[in-house]
Design an enzyme around this catalytic site. Structure first.
Site, mmCIF file in Angstrom:
data_model
loop_
_atom_site.group_PDB
_atom_site.id
_atom_site.type_symbol
_atom_site.label_atom_id
_atom_site.label_comp_id
_atom_site.label_asym_id
_atom_site.label_seq_id
_atom_site.Cartn_x
_atom_site.Cartn_y
_atom_site.Cartn_z
ATOM 1 N N ASP A 9 87.312 52.923 13.362
ATOM 2 C CA ASP A 9 87.141 53.796 11.722
ATOM 3 C C ASP A 9 86.005 55.026 12.675
ATOM 4 O OD1 ASP A 9 86.928 55.525 9.790
ATOM 5 O OD2 ASP A 9 85.248 54.993 10.009
ATOM 6 N N ASP A 11 84.360 58.335 11.166
ATOM 7 C CA ASP A 11 82.646 58.588 10.538
ATOM 8 C C ASP A 11 82.540 57.432 9.841
ATOM 9 O OD1 ASP A 11 83.117 61.390 10.812
ATOM 10 O OD2 ASP A 11 84.787 60.724 8.535
ATOM 11 N N ASP A 169 83.835 50.781 8.859
ATOM 12 C CA ASP A 169 82.629 50.879 7.640
ATOM 13 C C ASP A 169 82.575 50.526 6.174
ATOM 14 O OD1 ASP A 169 83.003 53.177 8.178
ATOM 15 O OD2 ASP A 169 81.150 53.632 6.474
#
Length: 219
Positions: A9, A11, A169
């Site tokens: 991922d 961001d 995250d």
């Protein structure tokens, strides 16, 4: 024989873009005369496509209004770029980790809610875009946790679920990885709490880049 693939991922995993995201979101809501969501509410939807994020932040609104807010957000983010005010620093150790994994024989990819343009600008700024063989964004796929981005990354890299690791995250990343049959590793420095990643079914959660490298293992 399929290739070993690590998909990140962006961001909250590669870069800490929360300041820019929260600023652009606040401007978008202010532009339509609404009070901006709380910072934690904004961070809770990072990783989703923008229309899906707007639907979570403003569930009582119609889809047309979500699309309108999405355009306002894009305009606000573009304005931040013109103002040279976008902040997307790499998390500690991530640049070195990307280069190490590349050198060790892993193929690398990104699956993100960012746009094609936003992802390319971010990775180019940090000098790591050439390390990635596949870049999947919300411009061309359904929102996470739909597995489309990750499945396409596997095809482009010549990988299979058994040789693929998804790193993110948020629970959206973990859900996407599991839906695609990949091994999933959560990172504890992003926008969802480690407990949320465990609850989503992450195979492991790393609290720093060194621990993440250990969980990834050899290709």
């Amino acid at each position: 024989m399929s290739n070993p693939l690590v998909v990140f991922d962006c961001d909250g995993t590669l870069v800490d873009s929360q300041h820019s995201i929260c600023t652009a979101m606040a401007r978008a809501f202010e532009d339509v005369k609404l009070a901006p969501p709380e910072r934690l509410a904004i961070l809770s939807v990072v990783g989703l496509s923008l229309p899906a994020a707007m639907a979570r932040l403003l569930p009582e609104a119609e889809s047309d209004f979500h699309d309108h807010l999405t355009e306002r957000y894009k305009q606000a983010f573009h304005a931040l770029r013109r103002e040279n005010a976008v902040s997307e620093p790499l998390y500690p150790g991530i640049g070195d980790l990307v280069r190490e994994l590349d050198a060790a024989g892993w193929l690398l990819g990104v699956a993100t809610g960012k746009s094609d343009r936003g992802l390319n600008l971010c990775l180019t700024h940090h000098g790591i875009i050439d390390r990635f063989v596949t870049l999947q964004t919300a411009d061309r796929h359904p929102s996470k946790p739909h597995p489309s981005m990750l499945l396409t990354a596997m095809v482009e890299a010549g990988a299979t679920p058994e040789t693929t690791v998804m790193i993110g995250d948020t629970s959206f990343d973990i859900d996407m990885g599991l839906a695609a049959g990949a091994r999933t590793i959560g990172v504890g420095w992003g926008y969802h709490l480690p407990d949320e990643l465990v609850a989503a079914g992450a195979h492991a959660v790393a609290m720093d880049s060194a621990a993440l490298r250990g969980h990834i293992g050899a290709p």
